[in-house]
Enzyme design. Structure first.
Site, PDB file in Angstrom:
ATOM      1  N   THR A 171      29.530  34.517 -77.647  1.00  0.00           N
ATOM      2  CA  THR A 171      30.064  33.264 -76.925  1.00  0.00           C
ATOM      3  C   THR A 171      30.932  33.761 -75.655  1.00  0.00           C
ATOM      4  OG1 THR A 171      29.690  32.038 -79.034  1.00  0.00           O
ATOM      5  CG2 THR A 171      30.961  30.796 -77.181  1.00  0.00           C
ATOM      6  N   HIS A 196      28.883  34.965 -72.897  1.00  0.00           N
ATOM      7  CA  HIS A 196      28.324  34.201 -72.195  1.00  0.00           C
ATOM      8  C   HIS A 196      29.410  33.379 -71.346  1.00  0.00           C
ATOM      9  CE1 HIS A 196      24.720  33.755 -75.396  1.00  0.00           C
ATOM     10  NE2 HIS A 196      24.569  34.619 -74.603  1.00  0.00           N
TER      11      HIS A 196
HETATM   12 ZN   LIG Z   1      32.563  34.000 -82.062  1.00  0.00          ZN
END
Ligand SMILES: [Zn+2]
Ligand SMILES: [Zn+2]
Length: 343
Positions: free
Chosen positions: A40, A43
């Protein structure tokens, strides 16, 4: 204090910012000891998901409570804690029904509130977010539980992996290897690990994978059929690569289950006639977001001494956060899990 602040796509700066203070009675402040980088963060760093900029990055952390709001029960100054990637509201229909990861009013560290790549972290809704680390567990190990191991165990449990299950894992990064650990713990009799990088395949073998498939050299579906005859009981994909997802679902036996853990970047070209005709199940999972599940994961990692730290390939200082993100983003030197030592 020092913090790693994201200003835009690949624009991460180490800055001196104000130390956070408690803004409500349900909050706590922790001094961050370790933070970890996950997909994450990558990203967000690459500008592929919405982020409220500028923001202190990071949502995986372990640390010590240094301040608690008046309304917080069960946590005190000096407690060693880990916490969830976000704070759920506790009152929406998803929170009430036990699926806070679907909460409509989540506060997400490093995405819409300041995160853990900093010396101090303000934690809203602290009782719903922080959990004490079991006695004797190292903080460097604990930081790997809230995202990495929780997601892995939840993927395995969602897939219904139990004693004797045969499991296919596509994408052997930190989550994939954690799924291997969790699947073995759940009693899987054979685990097939698939990747296209040497280090993960080697690690998977060392950590007990029964078969490894180097997808650069072998056809996934054909090889799985050779091993299992009718196909795999449970496939769990962490790669998020559309072509791999398609093959993983194809490798599932009639009546079997595919769990989609990795976020898929592009639409998958699937012929759903086979999903109906062969009663295959396709299920999505997020990282669980309840303190109860996190407590359970901490107990499991601690009592079975799962040695999650074996997945750490890179360890950098907070001041090197930009470099750490580059390593994770561009896969420099085959990273598995990248940690930041904060204090
Ligand atoms: Zn994480
Ligand atoms: Zn909620």
């Amino acid at each position: 204090m020092i913090a790693a602040v994201l200003h835009g796509s690949e624009d991460l700066r180490i800055e001196e910012v104000d130390r956070p203070t408690i803004e409500g009675p349900d909050e706590a402040i922790i001094r961050v000891e370790w933070a970890a980088i996950c997909g994450t963060d990558v990203h967000a760093y690459e500008g592929r998901i919405p982020v409220k900029l500028p923001i202190v990055m990071g949502h995986e952390y372990s640390g010590e409570v240094i301040e608690v709001g008046q309304g917080v029960r069960g946590l005190g100054i000096g407690d060693k804690v880990v916490g969830l990637y976000g704070a759920s509201c506790g009152s929406c229909e998803f929170c009430v029904s036990g699926r806070p990861q679907l909460c409509m009013r989540r506060l997400l560290f490093g995405l819409n509130i300041n995160g853990s790549f900093a010396e101090y972290l303000r934690v809203p809704r602290a009782e719903r977010t922080l959990v004490k680390v079991p006695e004797g567990m190292e903080m460097r190990e604990a930081v790997l539980v809230p995202d990495m191991f929780q997601t892995a165990l939840y993927s395995v449990e969602t897939g219904g992996v139990g004693p004797g299950s045969r499991v296919l894992i596509t994408g052997i990064g930190a989550i994939g290897l954690s799924i291997l650990i969790a699947a073995k713990l759940a009693g899987a009799s054979s685990v097939i690990a698939v990747d296209i990088r040497d280090r993960p395949l080697k690690l998977a073998k060392e950590m007990g994978a029964d078969y490894i498939i180097d997808a650069r050299e072998e056809g996934l579906v054909k090889r799985v059929r050779e091993i299992t005859d009718l196909g795999i009981d449970v496939a769990i994909d962490t790669s998020g690569a559309a072509s791999v997802v398609k093959q993983a679902i194809e490798a599932v036996r009639p009546g079997g289950t595919h769990v989609q853990t990795g976020i898929v970047g592009k639409p998958v070209d699937l012929d759903l006639r086979y999903v109906t005709g062969l009663e295959k199940r396709i299920l999505g999972v997020l990282c669980p977001a309840s303190v109860e599940y996190l407590m359970r994961c901490l107990r499991i990692v601690n009592s079975f001494n799962l040695e999650l730290h074996k997945l750490v390939t890179h360890e950098l200082e907070l001041r090197e956060a930009k470099r750490a993100l580059e390593i994770a983003s561009k896969k420099i030197d085959d990273p598995i899990k990248v940690l930041l030592k904060i204090s």
